[in-house]
Design a protein around this motif. Structure first.
Motif, PDB file in Angstrom:
ATOM      1  N   GLU A  76      95.520 -21.015 109.586  1.00  0.00           N
ATOM      2  CA  GLU A  76      95.285 -22.169 110.457  1.00  0.00           C
ATOM      3  C   GLU A  76      94.820 -21.822 111.868  1.00  0.00           C
ATOM      4  O   GLU A  76      94.281 -22.683 112.567  1.00  0.00           O
ATOM      5  N   LEU A  77      95.018 -20.585 112.307  1.00  0.00           N
ATOM      6  CA  LEU A  77      94.698 -20.257 113.697  1.00  0.00           C
ATOM      7  C   LEU A  77      93.197 -20.257 113.969  1.00  0.00           C
ATOM      8  O   LEU A  77      92.748 -20.833 114.969  1.00  0.00           O
ATOM      9  N   ALA A  78      92.404 -19.617 113.125  1.00  0.00           N
ATOM     10  CA  ALA A  78      90.952 -19.546 113.385  1.00  0.00           C
ATOM     11  C   ALA A  78      90.314 -20.931 113.480  1.00  0.00           C
ATOM     12  O   ALA A  78      89.593 -21.206 114.448  1.00  0.00           O
ATOM     13  N   PRO A  79      90.561 -21.841 112.524  1.00  0.00           N
ATOM     14  CA  PRO A  79      89.965 -23.179 112.670  1.00  0.00           C
ATOM     15  C   PRO A  79      90.442 -23.911 113.929  1.00  0.00           C
ATOM     16  O   PRO A  79      89.657 -24.600 114.584  1.00  0.00           O
ATOM     17  N   ALA A  80      91.715 -23.740 114.268  1.00  0.00           N
ATOM     18  CA  ALA A  80      92.249 -24.390 115.470  1.00  0.00           C
ATOM     19  C   ALA A  80      91.599 -23.820 116.734  1.00  0.00           C
ATOM     20  O   ALA A  80      91.279 -24.570 117.666  1.00  0.00           O
ATOM     21  N   LEU A  81      91.397 -22.501 116.775  1.00  0.00           N
ATOM     22  CA  LEU A  81      90.731 -21.884 117.929  1.00  0.00           C
ATOM     23  C   LEU A  81      89.275 -22.328 118.024  1.00  0.00           C
ATOM     24  O   LEU A  81      88.760 -22.562 119.117  1.00  0.00           O
ATOM     25  N   ARG A  82      88.607 -22.455 116.880  1.00  0.00           N
ATOM     26  CA  ARG A  82      87.215 -22.917 116.902  1.00  0.00           C
ATOM     27  C   ARG A  82      87.126 -24.327 117.476  1.00  0.00           C
ATOM     28  O   ARG A  82      86.213 -24.628 118.252  1.00  0.00           O
ATOM     29  N   ARG A  83      88.056 -25.180 117.103  1.00  0.00           N
ATOM     30  CA  ARG A  83      88.066 -26.543 117.659  1.00  0.00           C
ATOM     31  C   ARG A  83      88.359 -26.492 119.161  1.00  0.00           C
ATOM     32  O   ARG A  83      87.714 -27.176 119.949  1.00  0.00           O
ATOM     33  N   HIS A  84      89.324 -25.684 119.535  1.00  0.00           N
ATOM     34  CA  HIS A  84      89.745 -25.612 120.932  1.00  0.00           C
ATOM     35  C   HIS A  84      88.629 -25.110 121.855  1.00  0.00           C
ATOM     36  O   HIS A  84      88.454 -25.622 122.955  1.00  0.00           O
ATOM     37  N   PHE A  85      87.891 -24.095 121.406  1.00  0.00           N
ATOM     38  CA  PHE A  85      86.842 -23.493 122.234  1.00  0.00           C
ATOM     39  C   PHE A  85      85.436 -23.966 121.850  1.00  0.00           C
ATOM     40  O   PHE A  85      84.453 -23.310 122.192  1.00  0.00           O
ATOM     41  N   ALA A  86      85.333 -25.087 121.191  1.00  0.00           N
ATOM     42  CA  ALA A  86      84.050 -25.569 120.667  1.00  0.00           C
ATOM     43  C   ALA A  86      82.974 -25.715 121.736  1.00  0.00           C
ATOM     44  O   ALA A  86      81.790 -25.507 121.460  1.00  0.00           O
ATOM     45  N   THR A  87      83.354 -26.029 122.947  1.00  0.00           N
ATOM     46  CA  THR A  87      82.347 -26.252 123.999  1.00  0.00           C
ATOM     47  C   THR A  87      82.108 -25.019 124.871  1.00  0.00           C
ATOM     48  O   THR A  87      81.260 -25.068 125.765  1.00  0.00           O
ATOM     49  N   GLU A  88      82.830 -23.949 124.632  1.00  0.00           N
ATOM     50  CA  GLU A  88      82.657 -22.726 125.438  1.00  0.00           C
ATOM     51  C   GLU A  88      81.756 -21.752 124.674  1.00  0.00           C
ATOM     52  O   GLU A  88      82.189 -21.093 123.744  1.00  0.00           O
ATOM     53  N   ARG A  89      80.502 -21.688 125.079  1.00  0.00           N
ATOM     54  CA  ARG A  89      79.509 -20.877 124.357  1.00  0.00           C
ATOM     55  C   ARG A  89      79.790 -19.380 124.417  1.00  0.00           C
ATOM     56  O   ARG A  89      79.308 -18.621 123.580  1.00  0.00           O
ATOM     57  N   ARG A  90      80.563 -18.919 125.399  1.00  0.00           N
ATOM     58  CA  ARG A  90      80.845 -17.484 125.524  1.00  0.00           C
ATOM     59  C   ARG A  90      81.991 -17.016 124.631  1.00  0.00           C
ATOM     60  O   ARG A  90      82.239 -15.824 124.537  1.00  0.00           O
ATOM     61  N   VAL A  91      82.660 -17.952 123.962  1.00  0.00           N
ATOM     62  CA  VAL A  91      83.803 -17.602 123.114  1.00  0.00           C
ATOM     63  C   VAL A  91      83.432 -17.788 121.644  1.00  0.00           C
ATOM     64  O   VAL A  91      82.949 -18.847 121.248  1.00  0.00           O
ATOM     65  N   LYS A  92      83.679 -16.732 120.873  1.00  0.00           N
ATOM     66  CA  LYS A  92      83.446 -16.784 119.429  1.00  0.00           C
ATOM     67  C   LYS A  92      84.745 -16.415 118.724  1.00  0.00           C
ATOM     68  O   LYS A  92      85.475 -15.535 119.170  1.00  0.00           O
ATOM     69  N   VAL A  93      85.009 -17.091 117.623  1.00  0.00           N
ATOM     70  CA  VAL A  93      86.218 -16.843 116.842  1.00  0.00           C
ATOM     71  C   VAL A  93      85.806 -16.218 115.521  1.00  0.00           C
ATOM     72  O   VAL A  93      84.909 -16.717 114.836  1.00  0.00           O
ATOM     73  N   HIS A  94      86.468 -15.123 115.168  1.00  0.00           N
ATOM     74  CA  HIS A  94      86.168 -14.400 113.933  1.00  0.00           C
ATOM     75  C   HIS A  94      87.449 -14.258 113.118  1.00  0.00           C
ATOM     76  O   HIS A  94      88.450 -13.763 113.627  1.00  0.00           O
ATOM     77  N   GLU A  95      87.390 -14.681 111.878  1.00  0.00           N
ATOM     78  CA  GLU A  95      88.517 -14.496 110.970  1.00  0.00           C
ATOM     79  C   GLU A  95      88.263 -13.196 110.219  1.00  0.00           C
ATOM     80  O   GLU A  95      87.302 -13.090 109.452  1.00  0.00           O
ATOM     81  N   VAL A  96      89.097 -12.197 110.448  1.00  0.00           N
ATOM     82  CA  VAL A  96      88.912 -10.868 109.875  1.00  0.00           C
ATOM     83  C   VAL A  96      89.833 -10.739 108.662  1.00  0.00           C
ATOM     84  O   VAL A  96      91.052 -10.689 108.804  1.00  0.00           O
ATOM     85  N   VAL A  97      89.238 -10.691 107.476  1.00  0.00           N
ATOM     86  CA  VAL A  97      90.022 -10.755 106.238  1.00  0.00           C
ATOM     87  C   VAL A  97      90.224  -9.401 105.560  1.00  0.00           C
ATOM     88  O   VAL A  97      90.811  -9.337 104.484  1.00  0.00           O
ATOM     89  N   THR A  98      89.743  -8.336 106.172  1.00  0.00           N
ATOM     90  CA  THR A  98      89.953  -7.000 105.612  1.00  0.00           C
ATOM     91  C   THR A  98      90.600  -6.115 106.675  1.00  0.00           C
ATOM     92  O   THR A  98      90.516  -6.394 107.868  1.00  0.00           O
ATOM     93  N   GLY A  99      91.238  -5.058 106.222  1.00  0.00           N
ATOM     94  CA  GLY A  99      91.770  -4.060 107.143  1.00  0.00           C
ATOM     95  C   GLY A  99      93.103  -4.430 107.754  1.00  0.00           C
ATOM     96  O   GLY A  99      93.708  -5.458 107.449  1.00  0.00           O
ATOM     97  N   ASP A 100      93.531  -3.554 108.667  1.00  0.00           N
ATOM     98  CA  ASP A 100      94.828  -3.725 109.304  1.00  0.00           C
ATOM     99  C   ASP A 100      94.681  -4.375 110.673  1.00  0.00           C
ATOM    100  O   ASP A 100      93.590  -4.577 111.174  1.00  0.00           O
ATOM    101  N   LEU A 101      95.826  -4.680 111.285  1.00  0.00           N
ATOM    102  CA  LEU A 101      95.864  -5.350 112.575  1.00  0.00           C
ATOM    103  C   LEU A 101      95.505  -4.435 113.732  1.00  0.00           C
ATOM    104  O   LEU A 101      95.174  -4.895 114.813  1.00  0.00           O
ATOM    105  N   PHE A 102      95.549  -3.139 113.512  1.00  0.00           N
ATOM    106  CA  PHE A 102      95.400  -2.201 114.614  1.00  0.00           C
ATOM    107  C   PHE A 102      93.979  -1.653 114.686  1.00  0.00           C
ATOM    108  O   PHE A 102      93.127  -2.254 115.325  1.00  0.00           O
ATOM    109  N   CYS A 103      93.709  -0.561 114.031  1.00  0.00           N
ATOM    110  CA  CYS A 103      92.384   0.072 114.144  1.00  0.00           C
ATOM    111  C   CYS A 103      91.269  -0.746 113.512  1.00  0.00           C
ATOM    112  O   CYS A 103      90.214  -0.931 114.119  1.00  0.00           O
TER     113      CYS A 103
END
Length: 127
Positions: A76-103
Motif C-alpha cells: 500500500e505504500l507505493a500507491p499512497a506515495l504516488r498519490r501524495h506526491f502526484a504534483t511534485e515532478r521532482r519526486v518519483k516512487v519506485h516499487e522494488v520487488v527484487t533483492g534485499d532492503l540494504f544493498c
C-alpha cells in the motif's frame, strides 16, 4: 580533474536523493508518508547560493514479498506515495520487488539516478 567553484558545481552537477522505505501493515502507511514527506520537503527546500541542491528524489519502496513476505511492504505504500506526491515532478516512487532492503535496493536507486544523469546520489533515511 577540473576544480570547480561552489557556483560552478551547483550549476554543472546534478544531485539526487534516494530514500528507501516500507510499511509492513496498512496502519503504518500514514506514518511512513508523513516521515517521507517531511524529509522530501526539507531536501527540496535546501539550497546553496540560491540554487536547489537536490534536483530529483527517488523514493524506493521495498516490496519483495516473494523472498520476505512478512518483512517487506504490505503493498500500500507505493500507491499512497504516488498519490501524495502526484504534483511534485521532482519526486518519483519506485516499487522494488527484487533483492534485499540494504544493498540491492540502494544499488537499484543509484543505477536509476545514474541513468537520469545524476552525478551524485545522497542516501537518506526518513527515520
Amino acid at each position: 580533474m577540473k576544480k570547480l567553484t561552489l557556483r560552478q558545481f551547483m550549476s554543472e552537477k546534478k544531485t539526487g536523493l534516494l530514500v528507501r522505505g516500507y510499511a509492513t501493515n496498512s496502519a503504518d502507511v500514514p506514518n511512513r508518508i508523513e516521515m517521507m514527506n517531511t524529509l522530501v520537503n526539507k531536501a527540496l527546500a535546501a539550497s546553496v547560493e540560491d540554487k536547489s541542491f537536490i534536483s530529483q528524489v527517488d523514493l524506493l519502496v521495498w516490496a519483495n514479498r516473494n523472498d520476505y513476505p512478512k518483512e517487506a511492504d504490505c503493498g500500500e505504500l507505493a500507491p499512497a506515495l504516488r498519490r501524495h506526491f502526484a504534483t511534485e515532478r521532482r519526486v518519483k516512487v519506485h516499487e522494488v520487488v527484487t533483492g534485499d532492503l540494504f544493498c540491492s535496493i540502494l544499488n537499484y536507486g543509484v543505477a536509476l539516478q545514474s541513468r537520469a544523469g545524476c552525478d551524485y546520489s545522497v542516501i537518506a533515511s526518513a527515520e
